[in-house]
Scaffold this active site. Structure first.
Site, PDB file in Angstrom:
ATOM      1  N   ARG A  97       0.861  -1.183   0.000  1.00 25.82           N
ATOM      2  CA  ARG A  97       0.000   0.000   0.000  1.00 25.82           C
ATOM      3  C   ARG A  97       0.897   1.231   0.000  1.00 25.82           C
ATOM      4  NH1 ARG A  97      -4.065   1.554   4.956  1.00 25.82           N
ATOM      5  NH2 ARG A  97      -2.133   2.201   5.977  1.00 25.82           N
TER       6      ARG A  97
ATOM      7  N   THR B  83      -0.960   7.720  -0.757  1.00 29.12           N
ATOM      8  CA  THR B  83      -2.253   7.686  -1.460  1.00 29.12           C
ATOM      9  C   THR B  83      -3.166   6.589  -0.915  1.00 29.12           C
ATOM     10  OG1 THR B  83      -1.441   6.093  -3.061  1.00 29.12           O
ATOM     11  CG2 THR B  83      -1.071   8.420  -3.574  1.00 29.12           C
TER      12      THR B  83
ATOM     13  N   ASP C 209       1.644  -1.207  12.586  1.00 32.44           N
ATOM     14  CA  ASP C 209       1.974  -1.781  11.278  1.00 32.44           C
ATOM     15  C   ASP C 209       2.339  -3.253  11.460  1.00 32.44           C
ATOM     16  OD1 ASP C 209       3.302  -0.584   8.318  1.00 32.44           O
ATOM     17  OD2 ASP C 209       3.651  -2.638   8.984  1.00 32.44           O
TER      18      ASP C 209
ATOM     19  N   ASP D  74       5.766  -4.443  10.033  1.00 29.45           N
ATOM     20  CA  ASP D  74       6.896  -3.954  10.835  1.00 29.45           C
ATOM     21  C   ASP D  74       7.001  -4.709  12.151  1.00 29.45           C
ATOM     22  OD1 ASP D  74       7.645  -2.109   8.962  1.00 29.45           O
ATOM     23  OD2 ASP D  74       6.704  -0.390   9.955  1.00 29.45           O
TER      24      ASP D  74
HETATM   25  O1  LIG Z   1      -6.664  -2.320   3.571  1.00 30.92           O
HETATM   26  P1  LIG Z   1      -5.503  -1.520   3.085  1.00 30.92           P
HETATM   27  O2  LIG Z   1      -5.670  -0.031   3.315  1.00 30.92           O
HETATM   28  O3  LIG Z   1      -5.139  -1.826   1.665  1.00 30.92           O
HETATM   29  O4  LIG Z   1      -4.246  -1.842   4.013  1.00 30.92           O
HETATM   30  C1  LIG Z   1      -3.921  -3.102   4.443  1.00 30.92           C
HETATM   31  C2  LIG Z   1      -2.603  -3.565   3.860  1.00 30.92           C
HETATM   32  O5  LIG Z   1      -1.515  -2.809   4.425  1.00 30.92           O
HETATM   33  C3  LIG Z   1      -0.567  -3.700   5.017  1.00 30.92           C
HETATM   34  O6  LIG Z   1       0.412  -4.077   4.123  1.00 30.92           O
HETATM   35  P2  LIG Z   1       1.625  -3.128   3.716  1.00 30.92           P
HETATM   36  O7  LIG Z   1       1.277  -2.303   2.520  1.00 30.92           O
HETATM   37  O8  LIG Z   1       2.101  -2.374   4.917  1.00 30.92           O
HETATM   38  O9  LIG Z   1       2.723  -4.146   3.225  1.00 30.92           O
HETATM   39  P3  LIG Z   1       3.677  -5.129   4.063  1.00 30.92           P
HETATM   40  O10 LIG Z   1       2.823  -6.330   4.358  1.00 30.92           O
HETATM   41  O11 LIG Z   1       4.762  -5.417   3.118  1.00 30.92           O
HETATM   42  O12 LIG Z   1       4.137  -4.421   5.312  1.00 30.92           O
HETATM   43  C4  LIG Z   1      -1.432  -4.889   5.399  1.00 30.92           C
HETATM   44  O13 LIG Z   1      -0.692  -6.057   5.617  1.00 30.92           O
HETATM   45  C5  LIG Z   1      -2.384  -4.997   4.245  1.00 30.92           C
HETATM   46  O14 LIG Z   1      -1.855  -5.719   3.141  1.00 30.92           O
HETATM   47  O1  LIG Z   2      -3.369  -0.317  10.869  1.00 34.68           O
HETATM   48  C1  LIG Z   2      -2.814  -0.755   9.835  1.00 34.68           C
HETATM   49  C2  LIG Z   2      -3.254  -0.420   8.536  1.00 34.68           C
HETATM   50  C3  LIG Z   2      -2.608  -0.946   7.477  1.00 34.68           C
HETATM   51  N1  LIG Z   2      -1.560  -1.774   7.645  1.00 34.68           N
HETATM   52  C4  LIG Z   2      -1.123  -2.103   8.895  1.00 34.68           C
HETATM   53  O2  LIG Z   2      -0.165  -2.863   9.029  1.00 34.68           O
HETATM   54  N2  LIG Z   2      -1.753  -1.571   9.963  1.00 34.68           N
HETATM   55 MG   LIG Z   3       3.353  -2.795   6.320  1.00 35.76          MG
END
Ligand SMILES: O=P(O)(O)OC[C@H]1O[C@H](OP(=O)(O)OP(=O)(O)O)[C@H](O)[C@@H]1O
Ligand SMILES: O=c1cc[nH]c(=O)[nH]1
Ligand SMILES: [Mg+2]
Length: 211
Positions: A103, A107, A201, A204
């Protein structure tokens, strides 16, 4: 789309520890794994099975076996990878596909950077794993792709959902054979698209990349 919130004291207990900012990465990974196993039990309630005849040491009887084609489990990288072992522990014969999505934190748009799964999912039951359903952008895009490939039944297993994301899923996937299984639906999203109170997150916290 159907929403199923798993109401169980063990789920609530583990989720509370996951939320705690003092929980370190090794503990966060272990609790995620345990929580997924509990959610997977509910999420697989409608997994397809066939009747089989088996012979016990005492008698011949009717048993149950998972149907073919086998279910497909798809973790959404990166954070969804932390849920894979917990899911395949209950579905050891499942096939595993991978979807890399991220994500954009400005944006809040989701984009796909990796896809590794069968092109043809006709007739398949699919379990998508991602700990967070925030705006819903990631899961809607992922599930659309699975349905476009012919999946007939998609269950998303998430740890936490925001009401805004649930509403987006209900609107965008209305009438589709989609179920969301979650441990909780939280209060709201904040101005950065994070779930409140949430757990921060997830990627993370799983992989120790915060701060
Ligand atoms: O419902 P949304 O607003 O789309 O957000 C949720 C997404 O954000 C996070 O991933 P992230 O983009 O942080 O990637 P990562 O798993 O690599 O940390 C989470 O694991 C979802 O995939
Ligand atoms: O709260 C949130 C939203 C998006 N992705 C995450 O990891 N945490
Ligand atoms: Mg993430």
């Amino acid at each position: 789309m159907r929403l199923h919130v798993v109401d169980h004291p063990l789920v609530a207990h583990k989720l509370s520890t996951l939320r705690d900012e003092r929980t370190d990465s090794p503990t966060f990974r272990r609790l995620t794994d345990e929580l997924v196993t509990l959610l997977a039990y509910e999420a697989t309630r409608d997994v397809r099975t066939d009747a089989v005849e088996i012979t016990t040491p005492v008698a011949v009887t009717q048993g149950t076996r998972l149907s073919y084609p086998r279910p497909l489990v798809v973790p959404i990288l990166r954070a969804g990878l932390g849920m894979l072992d917990g899911m395949t522990r209950l579905l050891p014969t499942a096939e595993v596909g991978f979807l890399g999505m991220v994500r954009n934190e400005e944006t809040l748009e989701a984009s796909t950077y990796a896809t590794r799964m069968p092109d043809d999912l006709s007739g398949r039951q699919v379990y998508v794993l991602d700990p967070m359903l925030a705006t819903g952008g990631t899961l809607v895009a992922a599930i659309r792709m699975l349905l476009d490939r012919g999946a007939t039944d998609v269950t998303a297993v998430v740890l936490l959902a925001a009401p805004e994301g649930v509403a987006v899923m209900e609107r965008e996937l209305a009438g589709q054979p989609v179920t969301v299984v979650t441990a909780a639906v939280d209060e709201r999203l904040n101005e950065n698209g994070y779930i409140v109170p949430g757990l921060g997150d997830a990627g993370d916290r799983l992989y120790g990349t915060a701060g």
